[in-house]
Design a protein around this motif. Structure first.
Motif, PDB file in Angstrom:
ATOM      1  N   ALA A  60       0.860  -1.187   0.000  1.00  0.00           N
ATOM      2  CA  ALA A  60       0.000   0.000   0.000  1.00  0.00           C
ATOM      3  C   ALA A  60       0.896   1.237   0.000  1.00  0.00           C
ATOM      4  CB  ALA A  60      -0.900  -0.003   1.229  1.00  0.00           C
ATOM      5  N   VAL A  61       0.822   2.008  -1.068  1.00  0.00           N
ATOM      6  CA  VAL A  61       1.623   3.226  -1.173  1.00  0.00           C
ATOM      7  C   VAL A  61       0.715   4.417  -0.913  1.00  0.00           C
ATOM      8  CG1 VAL A  61       3.109   4.634  -2.637  1.00  0.00           C
ATOM      9  CG2 VAL A  61       3.167   2.134  -2.842  1.00  0.00           C
ATOM     10  N   ILE A  62       1.084   5.198   0.100  1.00  0.00           N
ATOM     11  CA  ILE A  62       0.344   6.404   0.446  1.00  0.00           C
ATOM     12  C   ILE A  62       1.241   7.588   0.133  1.00  0.00           C
ATOM     13  CG2 ILE A  62      -0.741   7.717   2.307  1.00  0.00           C
ATOM     14  CD1 ILE A  62      -1.210   4.953   3.699  1.00  0.00           C
ATOM     15  N   VAL A  63       0.791   8.435  -0.764  1.00  0.00           N
ATOM     16  CA  VAL A  63       1.563   9.594  -1.173  1.00  0.00           C
ATOM     17  C   VAL A  63       1.231  10.754  -0.247  1.00  0.00           C
ATOM     18  CG1 VAL A  63       2.025  11.208  -3.050  1.00  0.00           C
ATOM     19  CG2 VAL A  63       1.667   8.775  -3.551  1.00  0.00           C
ATOM     20  N   VAL A  64       2.262  11.244   0.425  1.00  0.00           N
ATOM     21  CA  VAL A  64       2.131  12.371   1.356  1.00  0.00           C
ATOM     22  C   VAL A  64       2.960  13.499   0.764  1.00  0.00           C
ATOM     23  CG1 VAL A  64       2.544  13.154   3.715  1.00  0.00           C
ATOM     24  CG2 VAL A  64       1.977  10.756   3.287  1.00  0.00           C
ATOM     25  N   THR A  65       2.310  14.606   0.423  1.00  0.00           N
ATOM     26  CA  THR A  65       3.039  15.638  -0.317  1.00  0.00           C
ATOM     27  C   THR A  65       2.525  17.048  -0.054  1.00  0.00           C
ATOM     28  OG1 THR A  65       3.744  16.301  -2.528  1.00  0.00           O
ATOM     29  CG2 THR A  65       1.550  15.337  -2.331  1.00  0.00           C
ATOM     30  N   VAL A  74      -4.837  12.718  -8.895  1.00  0.00           N
ATOM     31  CA  VAL A  74      -5.430  11.813  -9.887  1.00  0.00           C
ATOM     32  C   VAL A  74      -4.357  10.912 -10.487  1.00  0.00           C
ATOM     33  CG1 VAL A  74      -6.548  11.723 -12.164  1.00  0.00           C
ATOM     34  CG2 VAL A  74      -7.377  13.320 -10.419  1.00  0.00           C
ATOM     35  N   GLU A  75      -3.199  11.480 -10.795  1.00  0.00           N
ATOM     36  CA  GLU A  75      -2.121  10.695 -11.402  1.00  0.00           C
ATOM     37  C   GLU A  75      -1.638   9.579 -10.477  1.00  0.00           C
ATOM     38  OE1 GLU A  75       2.197  11.230 -13.593  1.00  0.00           O
ATOM     39  OE2 GLU A  75       1.388  12.925 -12.472  1.00  0.00           O
ATOM     40  N   VAL A  76      -1.409   9.889  -9.203  1.00  0.00           N
ATOM     41  CA  VAL A  76      -0.883   8.843  -8.313  1.00  0.00           C
ATOM     42  C   VAL A  76      -1.932   7.771  -8.025  1.00  0.00           C
ATOM     43  CG1 VAL A  76       0.914  10.301  -7.318  1.00  0.00           C
ATOM     44  CG2 VAL A  76      -1.276  10.093  -6.138  1.00  0.00           C
ATOM     45  N   ILE A  77      -3.186   8.163  -7.906  1.00  0.00           N
ATOM     46  CA  ILE A  77      -4.246   7.166  -7.699  1.00  0.00           C
ATOM     47  C   ILE A  77      -4.387   6.299  -8.950  1.00  0.00           C
ATOM     48  CG2 ILE A  77      -6.718   6.827  -7.290  1.00  0.00           C
ATOM     49  CD1 ILE A  77      -5.101   7.743  -4.788  1.00  0.00           C
ATOM     50  N   ARG A  78      -4.313   6.912 -10.103  1.00  0.00           N
ATOM     51  CA  ARG A  78      -4.395   6.166 -11.370  1.00  0.00           C
ATOM     52  C   ARG A  78      -3.260   5.146 -11.490  1.00  0.00           C
ATOM     53  NH1 ARG A  78      -4.541  10.122 -15.800  1.00  0.00           N
ATOM     54  NH2 ARG A  78      -6.674  10.383 -15.132  1.00  0.00           N
ATOM     55  N   HIS A  79      -2.108   5.491 -10.933  1.00  0.00           N
ATOM     56  CA  HIS A  79      -0.961   4.587 -11.002  1.00  0.00           C
ATOM     57  C   HIS A  79      -0.920   3.587  -9.852  1.00  0.00           C
ATOM     58  CE1 HIS A  79       0.926   6.144 -14.562  1.00  0.00           C
ATOM     59  NE2 HIS A  79       0.814   7.375 -14.099  1.00  0.00           N
ATOM     60  N   GLY A  80      -1.961   3.575  -9.004  1.00  0.00           N
ATOM     61  CA  GLY A  80      -2.067   2.519  -8.007  1.00  0.00           C
ATOM     62  C   GLY A  80      -1.823   2.890  -6.567  1.00  0.00           C
ATOM     63  N   ALA A  81      -1.668   4.169  -6.262  1.00  0.00           N
ATOM     64  CA  ALA A  81      -1.482   4.562  -4.859  1.00  0.00           C
ATOM     65  C   ALA A  81      -2.737   4.229  -4.056  1.00  0.00           C
ATOM     66  CB  ALA A  81      -1.183   6.049  -4.748  1.00  0.00           C
ATOM     67  N   PHE A  82      -2.537   3.793  -2.829  1.00  0.00           N
ATOM     68  CA  PHE A  82      -3.667   3.509  -1.934  1.00  0.00           C
ATOM     69  C   PHE A  82      -4.338   4.811  -1.503  1.00  0.00           C
ATOM     70  CE2 PHE A  82      -5.572   2.901   2.240  1.00  0.00           C
ATOM     71  CZ  PHE A  82      -6.339   1.766   2.032  1.00  0.00           C
ATOM     72  N   GLY A  83      -3.536   5.860  -1.324  1.00  0.00           N
ATOM     73  CA  GLY A  83      -4.093   7.137  -0.882  1.00  0.00           C
ATOM     74  C   GLY A  83      -3.186   8.293  -1.234  1.00  0.00           C
ATOM     75  N   PHE A  84      -3.747   9.485  -1.152  1.00  0.00           N
ATOM     76  CA  PHE A  84      -3.047  10.734  -1.427  1.00  0.00           C
ATOM     77  C   PHE A  84      -3.354  11.679  -0.287  1.00  0.00           C
ATOM     78  CE2 PHE A  84      -2.964  15.048  -3.132  1.00  0.00           C
ATOM     79  CZ  PHE A  84      -1.733  15.082  -3.763  1.00  0.00           C
ATOM     80  N   VAL A  85      -2.330  12.167   0.394  1.00  0.00           N
ATOM     81  CA  VAL A  85      -2.522  13.030   1.557  1.00  0.00           C
ATOM     82  C   VAL A  85      -1.741  14.322   1.345  1.00  0.00           C
ATOM     83  CG1 VAL A  85      -2.291  13.226   4.059  1.00  0.00           C
ATOM     84  CG2 VAL A  85      -2.711  10.980   3.023  1.00  0.00           C
ATOM     85  N   PRO A  86      -2.435  15.437   1.059  1.00  0.00           N
ATOM     86  CA  PRO A  86      -1.723  16.708   0.907  1.00  0.00           C
ATOM     87  C   PRO A  86      -1.368  17.293   2.273  1.00  0.00           C
ATOM     88  CG  PRO A  86      -4.065  17.023   0.515  1.00  0.00           C
ATOM     89  CD  PRO A  86      -3.853  15.551   0.749  1.00  0.00           C
ATOM     90  N   LYS A  87      -0.204  17.955   2.331  1.00  0.00           N
ATOM     91  CA  LYS A  87       0.220  18.639   3.557  1.00  0.00           C
ATOM     92  C   LYS A  87      -0.478  19.986   3.613  1.00  0.00           C
ATOM     93  CE  LYS A  87       4.826  16.627   3.261  1.00  0.00           C
ATOM     94  NZ  LYS A  87       6.229  16.920   2.955  1.00  0.00           N
ATOM     95  N   PRO A  88      -0.764  20.509   4.755  1.00  0.00           N
ATOM     96  CA  PRO A  88      -0.590  19.886   6.071  1.00  0.00           C
ATOM     97  C   PRO A  88      -1.691  18.855   6.324  1.00  0.00           C
ATOM     98  CG  PRO A  88      -1.634  22.013   6.362  1.00  0.00           C
ATOM     99  CD  PRO A  88      -1.351  21.856   4.872  1.00  0.00           C
TER     100      PRO A  88
END
Length: 109
Positions: A60-65, A74-88
């Protein structure tokens, strides 16, 4: 900050400072969850995400950025990320997302 938080939560934690080292760490430790930043030296987060999922699709890859642009999410979810979490973000939210990726309840605080 994240390392200290998750060690306190009794997770095993490994870190990498760039995309190339992140991939080597994934190969070496076979994690269940990876927290990944988009902006990393050597390989960016999208490239690392793609390579991680070639190595093992069950991670499970969770992108925190700090990049909160919708097209990046959209791009990271399309490529298979489990989640996307923008900072803060709140650590409690991240606890719940990691727990969901592992199929268990988040630790209570």
């Amino acid at each position: 900050m994240l390392t200290a938080h998750f060690l306190q939560s009794q997770y095993e934690v490994e870190t990498a400072t760039n995309g190339t080292d992140a991939l080597a760490t994934v190969v070496r430790y076979s994690p269940q969850v990876v927290l990944l930043d988009i902006n990393m030296p050597r390989l960016n987060g999208v490239e690392v995400l793609k390579e991680i999922l070639k190595i093992e699709q069950s991670i499970a890859v969770i992108v925190v950025t700090g990049n909160s642009e919708l097209h990046v999410a959209v791009e990271v979810i399309r490529h298979g990320a489990f989640g996307f979490v923008p900072k803060p973000f709140g650590l409690r939210y991240l606890d719940h997302l990691i727990a969901a990726s592992l199929g268990r309840s988040a630790p209570r605080r």
